[in-house]
Design a protein around this motif. Structure first.
Motif, PDB file in Angstrom:
ATOM      1  N   SER A  43     -16.698  -0.359   2.089  1.00 47.11           N
ATOM      2  CA  SER A  43     -17.785  -0.247   1.533  1.00 47.11           C
ATOM      3  C   SER A  43     -18.692   0.915   2.335  1.00 47.11           C
ATOM      4  CB  SER A  43     -19.400  -1.395   2.010  1.00 47.11           C
ATOM      5  OG  SER A  43     -18.467  -2.541   2.014  1.00 47.11           O
ATOM      6  N   THR A  44     -19.003   1.646   1.075  1.00 52.72           N
ATOM      7  CA  THR A  44     -19.850   2.678   1.458  1.00 52.72           C
ATOM      8  C   THR A  44     -21.915   2.469   1.638  1.00 52.72           C
ATOM      9  OG1 THR A  44     -18.872   4.293  -0.698  1.00 52.72           O
ATOM     10  CG2 THR A  44     -21.713   5.166   0.403  1.00 52.72           C
ATOM     11  N   LEU A  45     -22.479   3.068   2.729  1.00 58.51           N
ATOM     12  CA  LEU A  45     -23.599   2.147   3.953  1.00 58.51           C
ATOM     13  C   LEU A  45     -24.542   3.844   2.624  1.00 58.51           C
ATOM     14  CD1 LEU A  45     -24.804   0.382   5.083  1.00 58.51           C
ATOM     15  CD2 LEU A  45     -23.794   1.580   7.261  1.00 58.51           C
ATOM     16  N   ASN A  46     -24.842   3.989   2.090  1.00 60.46           N
ATOM     17  CA  ASN A  46     -25.825   4.975   1.896  1.00 60.46           C
ATOM     18  C   ASN A  46     -27.477   4.202   2.510  1.00 60.46           C
ATOM     19  OD1 ASN A  46     -24.470   5.863   0.184  1.00 60.46           O
ATOM     20  ND2 ASN A  46     -24.935   4.430  -1.682  1.00 60.46           N
ATOM     21  N   GLY A  47     -27.648   3.144   3.501  1.00 64.57           N
ATOM     22  CA  GLY A  47     -29.310   3.194   3.855  1.00 64.57           C
ATOM     23  C   GLY A  47     -30.678   3.078   2.501  1.00 64.57           C
ATOM     24  N   PRO A  48     -31.422   3.458   3.172  1.00 64.56           N
ATOM     25  CA  PRO A  48     -32.132   4.332   4.485  1.00 64.56           C
ATOM     26  C   PRO A  48     -31.404   3.335   5.906  1.00 64.56           C
ATOM     27  CG  PRO A  48     -34.160   3.502   3.272  1.00 64.56           C
ATOM     28  CD  PRO A  48     -32.699   3.111   2.816  1.00 64.56           C
ATOM     29  N   ALA A  49     -31.437   2.182   5.964  1.00 62.42           N
ATOM     30  CA  ALA A  49     -31.688   1.050   6.884  1.00 62.42           C
ATOM     31  C   ALA A  49     -30.517   0.309   7.520  1.00 62.42           C
ATOM     32  CB  ALA A  49     -32.593  -0.136   7.596  1.00 62.42           C
ATOM     33  N   VAL A  50     -30.003   0.145   8.943  1.00 66.22           N
ATOM     34  CA  VAL A  50     -29.411  -0.672   9.366  1.00 66.22           C
ATOM     35  C   VAL A  50     -30.241  -1.084  10.524  1.00 66.22           C
ATOM     36  CG1 VAL A  50     -27.027  -0.981  10.046  1.00 66.22           C
ATOM     37  CG2 VAL A  50     -26.736   0.912   8.431  1.00 66.22           C
TER      38      VAL A  50
ATOM     39  N   ILE B 270     -23.514  -0.166  -0.239  1.00 68.22           N
ATOM     40  CA  ILE B 270     -24.714  -0.972   0.304  1.00 68.22           C
ATOM     41  C   ILE B 270     -25.729  -0.579   1.133  1.00 68.22           C
ATOM     42  CG2 ILE B 270     -25.024  -2.031   2.465  1.00 68.22           C
ATOM     43  CD1 ILE B 270     -22.593  -2.964   2.702  1.00 68.22           C
ATOM     44  N   SER B 271     -27.058  -0.325   0.211  1.00 61.61           N
ATOM     45  CA  SER B 271     -28.469   0.861   0.945  1.00 61.61           C
ATOM     46  C   SER B 271     -28.053  -0.023   2.142  1.00 61.61           C
ATOM     47  CB  SER B 271     -29.576   0.150  -0.436  1.00 61.61           C
ATOM     48  OG  SER B 271     -29.488  -0.875  -0.167  1.00 61.61           O
ATOM     49  N   ASN B 272     -28.999  -0.423   1.864  1.00 59.04           N
ATOM     50  CA  ASN B 272     -29.913  -1.202   3.863  1.00 59.04           C
ATOM     51  C   ASN B 272     -28.855  -2.833   3.673  1.00 59.04           C
ATOM     52  OD1 ASN B 272     -32.554   0.504   4.045  1.00 59.04           O
ATOM     53  ND2 ASN B 272     -32.897  -0.872   1.966  1.00 59.04           N
TER      54      ASN B 272
ATOM     55  N   SER C  69     -16.301  -1.795  14.525  1.00 62.88           N
ATOM     56  CA  SER C  69     -15.236  -0.706  13.211  1.00 62.88           C
ATOM     57  C   SER C  69     -15.213  -0.847  11.784  1.00 62.88           C
ATOM     58  CB  SER C  69     -13.892  -0.709  13.941  1.00 62.88           C
ATOM     59  OG  SER C  69     -13.268  -2.028  13.915  1.00 62.88           O
ATOM     60  N   GLY C  70     -15.936  -2.285  11.494  1.00 61.42           N
ATOM     61  CA  GLY C  70     -16.654  -1.680   9.480  1.00 61.42           C
ATOM     62  C   GLY C  70     -17.219  -1.657   9.687  1.00 61.42           C
ATOM     63  N   ILE C  71     -18.065  -1.077  10.475  1.00 57.92           N
ATOM     64  CA  ILE C  71     -18.810   0.269   9.060  1.00 57.92           C
ATOM     65  C   ILE C  71     -18.927   1.971  10.229  1.00 57.92           C
ATOM     66  CG2 ILE C  71     -20.494  -2.205   8.900  1.00 57.92           C
ATOM     67  CD1 ILE C  71     -22.339  -0.843  10.381  1.00 57.92           C
ATOM     68  N   ASN C  72     -19.177   2.483   9.413  1.00 56.02           N
ATOM     69  CA  ASN C  72     -19.418   3.740   9.972  1.00 56.02           C
ATOM     70  C   ASN C  72     -20.592   4.363   9.518  1.00 56.02           C
ATOM     71  OD1 ASN C  72     -19.066   6.598   9.630  1.00 56.02           O
ATOM     72  ND2 ASN C  72     -17.595   7.027   9.500  1.00 56.02           N
TER      73      ASN C  72
ATOM     74  N   ALA D 117     -15.245  -5.968   9.954  1.00 53.95           N
ATOM     75  CA  ALA D 117     -13.833  -4.957   9.448  1.00 53.95           C
ATOM     76  C   ALA D 117     -14.230  -4.889   7.736  1.00 53.95           C
ATOM     77  CB  ALA D 117     -12.908  -5.937   9.986  1.00 53.95           C
ATOM     78  N   ALA D 118     -14.475  -6.327   7.451  1.00 47.42           N
ATOM     79  CA  ALA D 118     -14.192  -6.631   5.655  1.00 47.42           C
ATOM     80  C   ALA D 118     -15.244  -5.117   5.380  1.00 47.42           C
ATOM     81  CB  ALA D 118     -14.810  -7.308   5.700  1.00 47.42           C
ATOM     82  N   LEU D 119     -16.377  -4.532   5.605  1.00 47.72           N
ATOM     83  CA  LEU D 119     -17.437  -3.575   5.073  1.00 47.72           C
ATOM     84  C   LEU D 119     -16.559  -2.282   5.728  1.00 47.72           C
ATOM     85  CD1 LEU D 119     -20.416  -4.934   6.466  1.00 47.72           C
ATOM     86  CD2 LEU D 119     -20.033  -5.373   4.497  1.00 47.72           C
TER      87      LEU D 119
END
Length: 351
Positions: free
Chosen positions: A265-272, A245-247, A284-287, A260-262
């Motif tokens: 997923s690898t979160l690359n951003g730059p925006a959340v 995932i990017s944004n 807890s689904g995202i770090n 939690a389903a995420l």
């Protein structure tokens, strides 16, 4: 004998010329604003440039029965058409295809197009019930060119109750947007896999889960899929598979309690941006730790029963590793404003 042969050659030549008649003007729009004007294009097999069929008395597309291709864009709007009968020979569109604001159009029957390069937009059709004739469509932006930022956008069609017709798509373009479709209750009919750059689901009020939703893959060479999920009624994201995932934007989902389903997923951003999800207290689904280290923009606020940024009126949010225990972002205000702008951009870039 020689005279007969000559006549036959001339006849075949004339037939061949008639069979490949080009109309329109390269690089320009041809506006067809009446049924009588449409009749003038009865022998066209290909349109140069773009064509807009925009006439309140247009009720029959049969004059275009020989049309096989359009060089650039096609628009069909403000007509009396019930369907698209008459376009069964049309195979390819070189840019965008707009079907919108036709008050009597209940189906896309008659359409057999296989390739649309620039994107398809189907919107503001108040009685549209079926898009099943899109079953012939195989490719949107088949080469994945960044020149065409759009893909498939279907929105503001209040009578549409099924996505059947999309299952044969092999490429879907650089964006996929479904919005304001109150009778869509599940994702049956989508292709087996979706590869795209921007993915948005908004205001699908009767969708209860992501069951049967196909995996989302990023276009090669990009940092991931930009995911926006807003104004949905789902309680979890279970079933949504997005490896990169990017944004990420998750906003105004009134029943959402878990993301939690995420976890996978690898979160690359730059925006959340995670805002206005009244029952979402567990992140807890995202770090976002790695994202924060890279200087990403993180806006997480007004969730978990909170009505103001920085306060917690419900249970303390848990699981967000890069934020304080309150689960609220400490990002400066101008960053929050920037994220809001990005959110609007991703939500409306398809319109």
């Amino acid at each position: 004998m020689d005279t007969l042969l000559l006549r036959l050659v001339v006849l075949l030549g004339c037939l061949g010329w008639a069979h490949s008649l080009s109309c329109g003007s390269a690089g320009n729009w041809t506006i067809i604003s009446s049924q009588s004007a449409l009749a003038q294009y009865a022998n066209c097999t290909q349109f140069l440039g773009s064509v807009s069929i925009n006439g309140s008395d247009v009720s029959d597309l049969s004059p275009l029965h020989s049309l096989t291709s359009v060089q650039l864009a096609v628009e069909i709007t403000n007509t009396k058409l019930f369907n698209l009968q008459g376009l069964s020979s049309l195979q390819s569109i070189g840019d965008k295809f707009f079907i919108h604001s036709n008050p009597s159009m209940a189906a896309l029957d008659g359409l057999a197009v296989q390739v649309v390069t620039g994107g398809i937009f189907i919107y503001d059709l108040p009685v549209l019930k079926s898009i099943s004739s899109l079953k012939f469509l195989n490719y949107i932006n088949p080469n994945g060119s960044a020149q065409y930022p759009f893909g498939l956008s279907i929105y503001r069609n209040p009578a549409l109750s099924s996505l059947d017709g999309l299952q044969n798509l092999k490429t879907i373009g650089n964006s996929f947007f479904l919005g304001d479709l109150p009778l869509i209750s599940d994702f049956t009919g989508l292709p087996a896999n979706i590869t795209t750059v921007n993915f948005t689901l908004s205001s699908l009020s009767t969708v209860a889960s992501f069951k049967a939703f196909p995996p989302l893959a990023a276009v090669p060479g990009t940092s991931g899929v930009a995911v926006t999920i807003s104004s949905m009624s789902v309680s979890t994201l279970d079933g949504l598979v997005v490896p990169t995932i990017s944004n990420l934007t998750i906003s105004s989902n009134s029943q959402l309690t878990s993301i939690a389903a995420l976890k996978s997923s690898t979160l690359n951003g730059p925006a959340v941006t995670i805002t206005q999800n009244n029952y979402l207290c567990d992140y807890s689904g995202i770090n976002t730790t790695a994202l924060a280290i890279r200087g990403g923009i993180i806006n997480i606020a007004n969730n978990c029963g909170s009505s103001t940024v920085g306060s917690v009126l419900g249970p303390t949010p848990t699981g967000l590793l890069s934020l304080p225990s309150s689960g609220r972002s400490t990002v400066p205000g101008f960053f929050v404003a920037l994220v809001a702008s990005l959110t609007v951009y991703f939500a409306t870039a398809h319109l």
